[in-house]
Design a protein around this motif. Structure first.
Motif, PDB file in Angstrom:
ATOM      1  N   PHE A  72      98.153  44.313  13.548  1.00 43.78           N
ATOM      2  CA  PHE A  72      97.550  42.917  13.131  1.00 43.78           C
ATOM      3  C   PHE A  72      96.963  42.429  14.230  1.00 43.78           C
ATOM      4  N   SER A  73      96.135  41.328  14.478  1.00 46.20           N
ATOM      5  CA  SER A  73      95.758  40.972  15.161  1.00 46.20           C
ATOM      6  C   SER A  73      94.879  39.606  14.611  1.00 46.20           C
ATOM      7  N   ASP A  74      94.061  38.792  15.245  1.00 42.24           N
ATOM      8  CA  ASP A  74      93.715  37.334  14.743  1.00 42.24           C
ATOM      9  C   ASP A  74      93.333  36.690  13.678  1.00 42.24           C
ATOM     10  N   HIS A 101      94.095  50.195  12.690  1.00 35.91           N
ATOM     11  CA  HIS A 101      94.889  51.000  12.607  1.00 35.91           C
ATOM     12  C   HIS A 101      94.376  52.729  12.835  1.00 35.91           C
ATOM     13  N   GLY A 102      94.661  53.818  13.152  1.00 35.03           N
ATOM     14  CA  GLY A 102      94.896  55.299  13.927  1.00 35.03           C
ATOM     15  C   GLY A 102      94.041  55.912  12.702  1.00 35.03           C
ATOM     16  N   ALA A 103      93.202  56.773  13.215  1.00 36.79           N
ATOM     17  CA  ALA A 103      92.050  57.468  12.174  1.00 36.79           C
ATOM     18  C   ALA A 103      93.023  58.386  11.053  1.00 36.79           C
ATOM     19  N   ASP A 104      94.019  58.272  11.058  1.00 33.87           N
ATOM     20  CA  ASP A 104      94.892  59.405  10.010  1.00 33.87           C
ATOM     21  C   ASP A 104      95.220  58.472   9.031  1.00 33.87           C
ATOM     22  N   THR A 141      85.661  47.634   9.621  1.00 28.78           N
ATOM     23  CA  THR A 141      83.729  47.755  10.093  1.00 28.78           C
ATOM     24  C   THR A 141      83.994  49.055  11.362  1.00 28.78           C
ATOM     25  N   SER A 142      84.932  49.709  11.628  1.00 32.04           N
ATOM     26  CA  SER A 142      84.452  50.690  12.302  1.00 32.04           C
ATOM     27  C   SER A 142      85.441  51.774  11.810  1.00 32.04           C
ATOM     28  N   ALA A 143      85.535  52.951  11.896  1.00 28.36           N
ATOM     29  CA  ALA A 143      86.761  53.901  11.525  1.00 28.36           C
ATOM     30  C   ALA A 143      87.752  53.165  11.849  1.00 28.36           C
ATOM     31  N   THR A 144      88.595  52.767  12.789  1.00 30.33           N
ATOM     32  CA  THR A 144      90.074  52.724  12.449  1.00 30.33           C
ATOM     33  C   THR A 144      89.871  50.324  13.250  1.00 30.33           C
ATOM     34  N   VAL A 145      88.999  50.072  12.497  1.00 26.28           N
ATOM     35  CA  VAL A 145      89.075  48.529  12.229  1.00 26.28           C
ATOM     36  C   VAL A 145      88.815  47.733  10.882  1.00 26.28           C
ATOM     37  N   ALA A 146      89.312  46.756  10.268  1.00 24.25           N
ATOM     38  CA  ALA A 146      88.862  46.385   9.229  1.00 24.25           C
ATOM     39  C   ALA A 146      89.152  45.234   9.200  1.00 24.25           C
ATOM     40  N   SER A 147      88.646  44.408   8.474  1.00 21.76           N
ATOM     41  CA  SER A 147      88.057  43.046   8.887  1.00 21.76           C
ATOM     42  C   SER A 147      88.915  42.481   7.414  1.00 21.76           C
TER      43      SER A 147
END
Length: 309
Positions: A72-74, A101-104, A141-147
């Motif tokens: 977690f961040s921000d 998070h990890g791709a898996d 927002t990407s394969a490993t990041v979410a807002s």
């Protein structure tokens, strides 16, 4: 619920019972089931492993949840504004955060849950913890990041999720993620990420302030007496009591003006009462103003008009 981290060993039955997907994931569930379930998972995970940090790999251990590859961040709580809580009203505190998070790790899985929480005291052994009624929601927002966004739900009158007066003041924010992976019998196949130490605004005891100026009307040059009371929420009996020994400003605003000026500073008595006098000069409004403390928010009394003749 006052959650205390435990590092003692727990029975296999307790550990297994904790890792059941909470029914609050369904829309028609009671408001407390999700937060009760995740708090139970957190406590069981800490007790089974003797650890409080669940980020990064430590290797698989039988009967113990593995460290989920998620961080977690921000984390931003209530837009940075202090959280005022009264005696009965449900308070919803919005939180935004980023989940990496990890791709898996499938964050879209029905049994993947994550959300923010607040804790009082140390992360290792918090004095109290506050969760949301439902898990957070995330937009990749990407394969490993979410807002993501979620809520903290505070029920001051609920004995199962109590606040004590000593809880007022500084808290910290944290994030908890649980990947059940379709598993409800083997805790070692359940992933947990639990991360704290984030900034949170203070949680404060809601305040009230009154003001009454007399006589009305009054002759110019005569004495005006202004009484009032400063009180704040008591979370232990769900009532309002006087806030003693606090400095409060008496302010005055001329009729047809929008600006208040300070008349004097006085202190509340042993019951939170206020009483002072001043000289009547022109028509206008008197009020008391309390600047607030770390445990109690600022508040202005409703102004009282005095007609000077």
């Amino acid at each position: 619920m006052r959650i205390h981290a435990t590092v003692a060993a727990v029975s296999g039955a307790l550990v297994l019972s904790a890792f059941v997907v909470p029914s609050a994931h369904a829309a028609d569930s009671a408001h407390s089931s999700y937060r009760a379930a995740v708090a139970k998972v957190q406590e069981a995970a800490r007790a089974a492993s003797g650890r409080t940090v669940f980020t990064g790999s430590t290797g698989a251990v039988d009967g113990v949840p593995y460290d989920l590859d998620a961080n977690f961040s921000d984390i931003k709580v209530n837009g940075g504004k202090a959280i005022a809580v009264g005696t009965t009203k449900h308070v919803t505190v919005p939180v935004t955060y980023t989940l990496t998070h990890g791709a898996d790790v499938d964050i879209t899985a029905d049994d993947f849950l994550n959300g923010p929480y607040l804790y009082k005291g140390s992360f290792d052994a918090p004095d109290n913890s506050l969760f949301g009624d439902a898990p957070g929601t995330c937009t990749p927002t990407s394969a490993t990041v979410a807002s993501c966004k979620g809520d903290i739900d505070i029920y001051p009158a609920d004995p199962d999720w109590e606040l004590l007066n000593s809880d007022a003041g500084a808290w910290k924010a944290a994030g908890l993620a649980i990947a059940y992976n379709g598993e409800d019998t083997d805790p070692s196949k359940v992933g947990v990420a639990d991360q704290g130490g984030f900034i949170s605004p203070n949680i404060q005891r809601y305040s009230k302030l009154t003001a009454n100026a007399a006589p009305e009307p009054v002759k110019k040059g005569k004495t005006v007496t202004v009484i009032g009371k400063l009180s704040r929420a008591n979370w232990e009996d769900n009532a309002y009591h006087g806030y003693t020994g606090q400095s409060v400003q008496l302010e005055f605003r001329k009729n047809n003006s929008s600006t208040y000026t300070s008349v004097k500073t006085i202190k509340t008595d042993s019951k939170g009462n206020l009483k002072t006098t001043t000289t009547a000069k022109v028509d206008g409004y008197f009020r008391y103003r309390f600047a607030g403390t770390s445990t109690t928010p600022p508040v202005n009394a409703t102004s009282d008009y005095v007609d000077v003749r």
